[in-house]
Design a protein around this motif. Sequence first.
Motif, mmCIF file in Angstrom:
data_model
loop_
_atom_site.group_PDB
_atom_site.id
_atom_site.type_symbol
_atom_site.label_atom_id
_atom_site.label_comp_id
_atom_site.label_asym_id
_atom_site.label_seq_id
_atom_site.Cartn_x
_atom_site.Cartn_y
_atom_site.Cartn_z
ATOM 1 N N HIS A 49 0.936 -1.188 0.001
ATOM 2 C CA HIS A 49 0.141 -0.066 -0.187
ATOM 3 C C HIS A 49 0.956 1.201 -0.025
ATOM 4 C CE1 HIS A 49 -4.191 -1.251 1.060
ATOM 5 N NE2 HIS A 49 -3.727 -2.388 1.251
ATOM 6 N N SER A 50 0.341 2.431 -0.297
ATOM 7 C CA SER A 50 1.309 3.682 -0.284
ATOM 8 C C SER A 50 1.359 4.338 0.987
ATOM 9 C CB SER A 50 0.828 4.665 -1.210
ATOM 10 O OG SER A 50 -0.619 5.029 -1.049
ATOM 11 N N GLU A 51 0.474 3.703 2.055
ATOM 12 C CA GLU A 51 0.819 4.177 3.313
ATOM 13 C C GLU A 51 0.313 3.073 4.412
ATOM 14 O OE1 GLU A 51 -1.084 7.860 4.467
ATOM 15 O OE2 GLU A 51 -1.374 8.406 2.344
ATOM 16 N N ASP A 71 -4.038 4.673 3.404
ATOM 17 C CA ASP A 71 -4.167 5.260 1.966
ATOM 18 C C ASP A 71 -5.515 5.341 1.483
ATOM 19 O OD1 ASP A 71 -4.643 2.737 1.102
ATOM 20 O OD2 ASP A 71 -2.898 2.542 0.022
#
Length: 123
Positions: A49-51, A71
């Motif tokens: 995931h991006s976060e 995210d």
Amino acid sequence: MRTLTGHSEGVLSVAYSPDGRYLASGIGDGAIKIWEVATVRELRTPTRHSEVVRSVAYSPDGRYLASGSQDKTIKIWEVATGNELRTLTGHSETVFSVAYSPDGRYLASGSADKTIKIWRVGQ
């Protein structure tokens, strides 16, 4: 006692597979790791995931893993390959919790946007 090491940041969520052979962990850097419990061995790390990953949950048949993230997305992964199958969007804030229905046809997600969404994910 067994200890699974090798996480780059804090572990925020863990879930056993239905058969108890595997464990998934959601990590602060956006990664997910899938472990074989008996050997304490990391099997795979799917794309990130991006976060931060806040929640992980196995489908009732153990074939899929859902992850909820800061995210604002939910990702569905194929456990055997680590491939991302779908990204679910619709929350406007962090996804804190994901859970499969007992028949595996639906996935519920809870978010900081003060909503629960129910997604049709199975057949």
